[in-house]
Design a protein around this motif. Structure first.
Motif, PDB file in Angstrom:
ATOM      1  N   PRO A 179     -66.535   1.901 -47.765  1.00  0.00           N
ATOM      2  CA  PRO A 179     -66.419   2.621 -48.956  1.00  0.00           C
ATOM      3  C   PRO A 179     -66.868   4.074 -48.777  1.00  0.00           C
ATOM      4  N   GLY A 180     -66.658   4.979 -49.632  1.00  0.00           N
ATOM      5  CA  GLY A 180     -67.333   6.514 -49.588  1.00  0.00           C
ATOM      6  C   GLY A 180     -66.292   7.372 -49.027  1.00  0.00           C
ATOM      7  N   GLU A 181     -65.347   7.090 -48.553  1.00  0.00           N
ATOM      8  CA  GLU A 181     -64.358   8.045 -48.036  1.00  0.00           C
ATOM      9  C   GLU A 181     -63.492   8.579 -49.142  1.00  0.00           C
ATOM     10  N   PRO A 182     -62.864   9.839 -48.989  1.00  0.00           N
ATOM     11  CA  PRO A 182     -61.963  10.332 -49.781  1.00  0.00           C
ATOM     12  C   PRO A 182     -60.696   9.172 -50.027  1.00  0.00           C
ATOM     13  N   GLU A 183     -59.890   9.263 -51.179  1.00  0.00           N
ATOM     14  CA  GLU A 183     -58.703   8.334 -51.385  1.00  0.00           C
ATOM     15  C   GLU A 183     -57.823   8.552 -50.184  1.00  0.00           C
ATOM     16  N   GLU A 184     -57.515   9.659 -49.869  1.00  0.00           N
ATOM     17  CA  GLU A 184     -56.492   9.910 -48.765  1.00  0.00           C
ATOM     18  C   GLU A 184     -56.600   9.293 -47.422  1.00  0.00           C
ATOM     19  N   LYS A 185     -57.861   8.792 -47.184  1.00  0.00           N
ATOM     20  CA  LYS A 185     -58.239   8.157 -45.950  1.00  0.00           C
ATOM     21  C   LYS A 185     -57.591   6.702 -45.835  1.00  0.00           C
ATOM     22  N   TYR A 186     -57.714   6.142 -47.348  1.00  0.00           N
ATOM     23  CA  TYR A 186     -57.328   4.641 -47.236  1.00  0.00           C
ATOM     24  C   TYR A 186     -55.641   4.470 -47.517  1.00  0.00           C
ATOM     25  N   ILE A 187     -55.138   5.417 -47.704  1.00  0.00           N
ATOM     26  CA  ILE A 187     -53.810   5.328 -47.995  1.00  0.00           C
ATOM     27  C   ILE A 187     -52.609   6.339 -47.637  1.00  0.00           C
ATOM     28  N   ALA A 188     -53.074   7.610 -47.458  1.00  0.00           N
ATOM     29  CA  ALA A 188     -52.278   8.820 -46.992  1.00  0.00           C
ATOM     30  C   ALA A 188     -52.157   8.996 -45.400  1.00  0.00           C
ATOM     31  N   ASN A 189     -50.805   9.398 -45.122  1.00  0.00           N
ATOM     32  CA  ASN A 189     -50.861   9.768 -43.374  1.00  0.00           C
ATOM     33  C   ASN A 189     -50.307  11.332 -43.533  1.00  0.00           C
ATOM     34  N   GLN A 190     -50.174  11.794 -44.740  1.00  0.00           N
ATOM     35  CA  GLN A 190     -49.724  13.289 -44.602  1.00  0.00           C
ATOM     36  C   GLN A 190     -50.433  13.995 -45.640  1.00  0.00           C
ATOM     37  N   ASP A 191     -50.896  15.107 -45.413  1.00  0.00           N
ATOM     38  CA  ASP A 191     -51.515  16.071 -46.189  1.00  0.00           C
ATOM     39  C   ASP A 191     -50.823  16.291 -47.543  1.00  0.00           C
ATOM     40  N   GLY A 192     -51.442  16.331 -48.577  1.00  0.00           N
ATOM     41  CA  GLY A 192     -50.725  16.744 -49.871  1.00  0.00           C
ATOM     42  C   GLY A 192     -49.832  15.505 -50.527  1.00  0.00           C
ATOM     43  N   TRP A 193     -49.758  14.355 -49.591  1.00  0.00           N
ATOM     44  CA  TRP A 193     -48.855  13.410 -50.278  1.00  0.00           C
ATOM     45  C   TRP A 193     -49.223  12.443 -51.486  1.00  0.00           C
ATOM     46  N   LEU A 194     -50.717  12.280 -51.275  1.00  0.00           N
ATOM     47  CA  LEU A 194     -51.110  11.580 -52.584  1.00  0.00           C
ATOM     48  C   LEU A 194     -51.127  12.327 -53.661  1.00  0.00           C
ATOM     49  N   GLU A 195     -51.526  13.527 -53.635  1.00  0.00           N
ATOM     50  CA  GLU A 195     -51.428  14.397 -54.882  1.00  0.00           C
ATOM     51  C   GLU A 195     -49.819  14.480 -55.415  1.00  0.00           C
ATOM     52  N   ALA A 196     -49.070  14.674 -54.581  1.00  0.00           N
ATOM     53  CA  ALA A 196     -47.398  14.720 -54.939  1.00  0.00           C
ATOM     54  C   ALA A 196     -47.180  13.428 -55.442  1.00  0.00           C
ATOM     55  N   CYS A 197     -47.842  12.209 -55.133  1.00  0.00           N
ATOM     56  CA  CYS A 197     -47.361  10.858 -55.734  1.00  0.00           C
ATOM     57  C   CYS A 197     -48.021  10.993 -57.222  1.00  0.00           C
ATOM     58  N   LYS A 198     -49.229  11.170 -57.447  1.00  0.00           N
ATOM     59  CA  LYS A 198     -50.018  11.398 -58.604  1.00  0.00           C
ATOM     60  C   LYS A 198     -49.159  12.034 -59.615  1.00  0.00           C
ATOM     61  N   GLU A 199     -48.518  13.339 -59.226  1.00  0.00           N
ATOM     62  CA  GLU A 199     -47.841  13.950 -59.973  1.00  0.00           C
ATOM     63  C   GLU A 199     -46.463  13.253 -60.372  1.00  0.00           C
TER      64      GLU A 199
END
Length: 279
Positions: A179-199
């Motif tokens: 626990p305790g890491e930013p969301e990206e650590k658990y799912i993303a392998n590229q910068d900006g990917w998770l934010e793009a998905c949320k959009e």
């Protein structure tokens, strides 16, 4: 009692690197040496996989030099493997012995561990060129235990619904376990990917629903490596992260999700996703 076999491919990689890291070796010769002396990467089977391996090697080769001294001194931590396996089994409510192979390899800095058929069972394949990751280890061991609880066969061809639940459980259990890491650590392998998905959240969820029963290699590759219906890579990972997250909020446990039989997963996920998209 759990049985863990460890296969360390790092020496094999270093042998390839020594042969390929010569001034008179061109890119074509280097890839030939890679196939002859190493030939291990997080790629799909077939010609497309070989094309990806070549691109990965061309992109990564100049980066290896600064990591070679560390790779030469690296050794696997078997005690951590054993401890994490026991913990993940407890989280998922699985109490039978597990026979497991763990393969450590040098990838192309893409941070892409995976589970693959190996012999009569499955292997967890963990890249170490970027350093070891407790999140990756928990993620991939979740896949192994999920295969036991849901009767999931070790095959590249699997339904998108099954893939979605597998990745959703693995990302959310790794979040729970480390626990305790930013969301990206658990799912993303590229910068900006998770934010793009949320959009494109609604587009991704609505677009993947018609494919939940599809198990063709082409469709699996599309949603894992290619671009999905919303035009983004790895859309099945995002859909899994969000869907399992919502189920957890509703009180569905990791154990309950883990024990859904593989043949029932697409319909279970369809109902959960339709409910989410109608909110």
């Amino acid at each position: 009692m759990n049985q863990i076999e460890v296969l360390n491919l790092v020496p094999k990689f270093l042998n390839f690197y020594d042969k390929a890291n010569q001034p008179d070796i061109n890119a074509d010769e280097r890839f030939k040496l890679w196939k002859e002396h190493y030939n291990f990467a997080a790629i799909p089977p077939g010609e497309e996989g070989q094309k990806m391996a070549r691109e990965m090697l061309d992109h990564a080769f100049t980066q290896y030099a600064k990591h070679v001294p560390v790779l030469k001194e690296w050794n696997p931590d078997t005690s951590k493997l054993e401890r994490t396996l026991i913990d993940i089994k407890d989280i998922m409510g699985y109490h039978q012995p597990v026979n497991l192979t763990v393969i450590y390899f040098v990838g192309g800095f893409e941070n892409n561990p995976f589970v693959a058929p190996y012999g009569e069972g499955k292997a967890v394949c963990l890249p170490i060129e970027c350093g070891e990751s407790d999140i990756f280890l928990a993620h991939e061991l979740t896949h192994i235990i999920h295969g036991e609880t849901a009767g999931i066969k070790p095959s590249w061809e699997r339904t998108i619904g099954s893939t979605l639940l597998q990745e959703g459980l693995a990302t959310r259990i790794s979040e729970y376990y480390v626990p305790g890491e930013p969301e990206e650590k658990y799912i993303a392998n590229q910068d900006g990917w998770l934010e793009a998905c949320k959009e494109r959240h609604a587009d991704i969820l609505e677009g993947i629903i018609p494919f939940l029963d599809d198990q063709s290699a082409e469709t699996v590759s599309r949603f894992i490596f290619g671009t999905g219906t919303a035009g983004l890579p790895r859309e099945v990972y995002y859909a899994g992260w969000e869907t399992v997250g919502k189920l957890l909020e509703e009180g569905v446990t990791f154990e309950k999700m883990a024990y859904i039989p593989e043949e029932d997963i697409p319909e279970y996920i369809r109902k959960a996703m339709v409910k989410e998209t109608l909110r």
